[in-house]
Design an enzyme around this catalytic site. Structure first.
Site, mmCIF file in Angstrom:
data_model
loop_
_atom_site.group_PDB
_atom_site.id
_atom_site.type_symbol
_atom_site.label_atom_id
_atom_site.label_comp_id
_atom_site.label_asym_id
_atom_site.label_seq_id
_atom_site.Cartn_x
_atom_site.Cartn_y
_atom_site.Cartn_z
ATOM 1 N N HIS A 131 32.771 42.572 34.380
ATOM 2 C CA HIS A 131 33.230 43.679 35.228
ATOM 3 C C HIS A 131 32.215 44.815 35.222
ATOM 4 C CE1 HIS A 131 37.821 42.649 35.388
ATOM 5 N NE2 HIS A 131 37.083 41.849 36.130
ATOM 6 N N ASP A 189 40.612 48.280 34.075
ATOM 7 C CA ASP A 189 40.916 47.199 33.135
ATOM 8 C C ASP A 189 41.782 47.593 31.946
ATOM 9 O OD1 ASP A 189 39.437 45.470 34.683
ATOM 10 O OD2 ASP A 189 37.636 45.603 33.453
ATOM 11 N N SER A 201 37.193 38.264 40.569
ATOM 12 C CA SER A 201 37.417 39.700 40.371
ATOM 13 C C SER A 201 36.179 40.554 40.653
ATOM 14 C CB SER A 201 37.910 39.972 38.949
ATOM 15 O OG SER A 201 36.899 39.694 38.009
#
EC number: 3.4.21.89
Length: 179
Positions: free
Chosen positions: A96, A122, A56
């Site tokens: 992230h 998210d 990701s």
């Protein structure tokens, strides 16, 4: 026949040698734990080293990259920073990038994250009703990395038999190795 040689060496040891090797193994394990706890204190992070488990964050980080984290209270979180955070109800932390920051009038800061390789933010990952992360959710911020070295951890988690075989062989090596 390699494992049988190890077992033969263990059988040939007298009790004193075996006791010494077990103590040596215990010292290695306790030293590793002390180093880990020391890193926790120095970095301010409950987990100063993490492995990227998904794609990701590509192209910034790839699956298997080893990240070094810090989590100092005095450092403000900024847009663009890469953070590792925990979500209530999930065991594994997520790596992230901070996408947006929302600061309230009382100075309380909340932020939104997104994986570089993901199409959306998210909010779908957060617990139900949660739209922003808070400082308490952060495990740490990425300060450095070593590419792909964490793939060993991923292999050990994906293939438990491999993990037990490696741990068994390492334990035998420490017990049999004479100085």
């Amino acid at each position: 026949m390699l494992s049988l040689d190890f077992l033969d060496d263990v059988r040939r040891m007298n009790k004193r040698q075996l006791y010494y090797q077990v103590l040596n193994f215990g010292m290695i394990v306790s030293s590793a734990l002390m180093i880990w706890k020391g890193l926790m204190v120095i970095t301010g992070s409950e987990s100063p080293i993490v492995v990227v488990l998904s794609g990701s964050m590509e192209p910034a980080f790839h699956r298997g990259d080893l990240l070094f984290l810090t989590n100092r209270v005095e450092d403000p979180i900024r847009v663009g920073e890469i953070v590792v955070f925990r979500i209530e109800g999930r065991e594994i932390p997520i790596v992230h990038r901070v996408l947006k920051i929302h600061e309230k009038q009382d100075g309380h800061i909340k932020f939104l994250t997104k994986g570089d390789n993901n199409a959306v933010d998210d909010r779908g990952l957060y617990k139900q009703g949660q739209h922003w992360l808070e400082k308490k959710d952060v495990v740490g911020r990425a300060r450095g990395f070593v590419p792909y070295i964490g793939i060993v951890t991923i292999l050990m988690n994906d293939y438990p038999k491999f993990k037990y075989a490696v741990l068994f062989l390492l334990g035998l090596f420490v017990l049999v190795h004479r100085e």
